[in-house]
Write an enzyme that holds these catalytic residues in place. Structure first.
Site, PDB file in Angstrom:
ATOM      1  CE  LYS A 186      -3.871  -3.105   1.053  1.00  0.00           C
ATOM      2  NZ  LYS A 186      -4.222  -2.848   0.040  1.00  0.00           N
TER       3      LYS A 186
HETATM    4  C1  PLP Z   1      -5.545  -4.151   0.692  1.00  0.00           C
HETATM    5  C2  PLP Z   1      -6.602  -4.629   0.660  1.00  0.00           C
HETATM    6  C3  PLP Z   1      -7.605  -4.973   2.009  1.00  0.00           C
HETATM    7  C4  PLP Z   1      -7.534  -4.924   3.483  1.00  0.00           C
HETATM    8  O1  PLP Z   1      -6.362  -6.231   3.188  1.00  0.00           O
HETATM    9  P1  PLP Z   1      -5.413  -6.171   4.367  1.00  0.00           P
HETATM   10  O2  PLP Z   1      -4.087  -6.778   3.553  1.00  0.00           O
HETATM   11  O3  PLP Z   1      -6.787  -7.558   5.907  1.00  0.00           O
HETATM   12  O4  PLP Z   1      -5.135  -5.319   5.210  1.00  0.00           O
HETATM   13  C5  PLP Z   1      -8.825  -4.527   1.799  1.00  0.00           C
HETATM   14  N1  PLP Z   1     -10.148  -4.630   0.607  1.00  0.00           N
HETATM   15  C6  PLP Z   1      -8.958  -3.847  -0.732  1.00  0.00           C
HETATM   16  C7  PLP Z   1      -9.406  -3.282  -2.198  1.00  0.00           C
HETATM   17  C8  PLP Z   1      -7.154  -3.511  -0.501  1.00  0.00           C
HETATM   18  O5  PLP Z   1      -6.379  -3.842  -1.348  1.00  0.00           O
END
Ligand code: PLP
Length: 378
Positions: A186
Site C-alpha cells: 500500500k
Molecule cells: C489491501 C486491501 C484490503 C485490506 O487488506 P489487509 O491485508 O487485510 O490489510 C481490503 N480491500 C482492498 C480492496 C485492499 O486492496
C-alpha cells in the site's frame, strides 16, 4: 552462462532510518501494545483525512469486518459490493453470514456503477460496500444518496486509497466510515495494519472495544471485564511507530507515486495495444496505488506476462473478479457473465512494477520490454 537479468519488483515499501529510529524507541520503552504510539497514530490519521475519530486495527480486513458487525449484517441480509476488488471487501460481511450481491463497475473508473447498484437492490438489501479501487474515489455522493433513500448502511473500503480526494476533500472526511490499510504494497506500509476513520464517537468506542476482546473503554471493570463478544484485532505500537514515520513522509510518498504514474503515462503514450489507467478528474483525485494497464482484446495477456517475467519485470493479473474465485463459485454458484464489464477488464489488465522509489530508468526498461512483448503477442 547467461548474464542474470536484474529483477524489477512489483512493489516495495520506502523505509529508512526514521522508521528504524522510532521502532527502536518503542522497543526500548518496553510497551509493545495498547501504548501511546497507537493513540498518536490514530490522532494524526484522523486529522489528516478530516475525520474526528480513528481506530487502528491489525489489518484492513479486520476494520471492514468490525464495521459489518457494528452494522449488524447477518444471515438473510444482502450486501451489494464490487466484483473488481480484493476478496476482503466481500468476505467482511460473508463472515457475518450475509450474502454478496455483485453490481458491475464503470469501465473507465473501475468502481461500482451507481445505476448497477440501484438495480441490484432488493427487499433484503441492508448495506453497500463500495471500494475506492486502485486509489480512485468511488461515486460517493451518488452511492450515499442511494443508501440514504433505501435505508442502507454504507461501508467504504478505502484500503487502497489513503490520500485520495473526492470533490476536493480527502476520503474519510465525507461521512461514511472508511477503512485504510497498511500492508507493504500500500501507499503507506507498516507490515500489517489498518485503520477505520469515523464521524461517530459511539462507533469509535465500539471499534475500540471490539478490537480488544470486548473490553469496556470507559475504564471500568479492569482487564478481565468483558462487556461484549469481541475479537483480538489489536495492532501493536511497533507498527504504529513505523506508521508515524510513514505519515511524516506521506506527502512525499504521494508526490513521488504521482510522478511515477505520469512518467509511465508519457512512456506508454505511443505504445500500441496498451491502454493506460484513468488518471482522475476534478471530482476524483487518485492516490496512486498500483499501475494497471489494459491490453487490446486481441492480445494474448499470458504471453505478454511471460515475456515480462523472462526479462525480470514483475507483473500480476490485477485483479481477478471476486465472484469467479473458486470458493465463490462453489458456495454461491456465481458464473461468468454476471458482471460483464468487470470480467472483461479483469481478463485484459495487468500490473506493472510500481512503488514510491521506482527509478525512471527502470520504468523505461519496463516499457521497452512491454512494447516488445506486445509486438510479439499481436
Ligand atoms: C489491501 C486491501 C484490503 C485490506 O487488506 P489487509 O491485508 O487485510 O490489510 C481490503 N480491500 C482492498 C480492496 C485492499 O486492496
Amino acid at each position: 552462462m547467461t548474464e542474470a537479468v536484474r529483477e524489477i519488483p512489483l512493489s516495495r515499501p520506502w523505509l529508512d532510518e526514521r522508521e528504524e529510529e522510532l521502532v527502536l524507541e518503542v522497543l526500548r520503552s518496553g510497551r509493545l501494545s495498547l501504548g501511546p504510539w497507537i493513540d498518536r497514530f490514530e490522532e494524526q490519521v484522523a486529522e489528516r483525512v478530516g475525520a474526528p475519530y480513528a481506530a487502528a486495527l491489525s489489518s484492513g480486513t479486520a476494520g471492514l469486518h468490525l464495521l459489518c458487525k457494528i452494522a449488524e449484517l447477518g444471515t438473510g441480509d444482502e450486501v451489494i459490493t464490487s466484483p473488481l476488488s480484493f476478496v476482503s471487501s466481500a468476505n467482511c460481511f460473508i463472515l457475518e453470514g450475509a450474502t454478496p450481491v455483485f453490481a458491475d463497475v464503470d469501465p473507465v473508473t473501475l468502481n461500482l456503477d451507481p445505476a448497477a447498484v440501484e438495480a441490484a437492490i432488493t427487499e433484503r438489501t441492508r448495506a453497500i460496500v463500495p471500494v475506492d479501487m486502485f486509489g480512485l474515489p468511488c461515486e460517493l455522493d451518488e452511492l450515499r444518496t442511494i443508501a440514504d433513500r433505501n435505508g442502507l448502511a454504507l461501508i467504504e473500503d478505502a484500503c487502497e486509497s489513503l490520500g485520495a480526494e473526492y470533490r476536493g476533500r480527502p476520503l474519510g472526511a465525507h461521512g461514511p466510515s472508511a477503512v485504510f490499510a497498511f500492508y507493504p504494497n500500500k501507499q503507506m506500509a507498516t507490515g500489517e495494519g489498518g485503520i477505520v476513520t469515523t464521524h461517530s464517537e459511539d462507533e469509535w468506542q465500539l471499534l475500540r472495544s471490539l478490537r480488544n476482546q470486548g473490553r469496556s473503554y470507559d475504564g471500568g471493570g479492569g482487564w478481565f471485564h468483558h462487556v461484549r463478544v469481541g475479537m483480538n484485532y489489536r495492532w501493536t505500537d511497533i507498527q504504529a511507530a513505523i506508521g508515524l514515520a510513514q505519515l511524516e513522509k506521506l506527502d512525499r510518498i504521494l508526490e513521488l507515486r504521482e510522478a511515477a504514474a505520469a512518467r509511465y503515462g508519457e512512456l506508454l503514450e505511443d505504445v500500441g495495444g496498451v491502454e493506460t489507467p484513468f488518471a482522475g478528474d476534478g471530482d476524483h483525485k487518485r492516490s496512486w496505488f498500483v499501475y494497471v494497464v489494459k491490453l487490446d482484446a486481441d492480445l494474448d495477456r499470458a504471453a505478454v506476462m511471460d515475456a515480462l517475467r523472462r526479462e525480470g519485470v514483475a507483473t500480476a493479473e490485477y485483479v481477478p473478479c471476486i465472484h469467479l474465485q473458486p470458493y465463490m463459485q462453489e458456495r454461491y454458484r456465481f458464473a461468468a457473465g454476471l458482471c460483464p464489464v468487470a470480467e472483461e477488464v479483469s481478463r485484459r489488465t495487468l500490473a506493472l512494477p510500481f512503488f514510491t522509489q521506482i527509478e525512471a530508468s527502470d520504468q523505461h526498461r519496463v516499457v521497452e520490454v512491454l512494447s516488445a512483448a506486445v509486438a510479439n503477442a499481436a
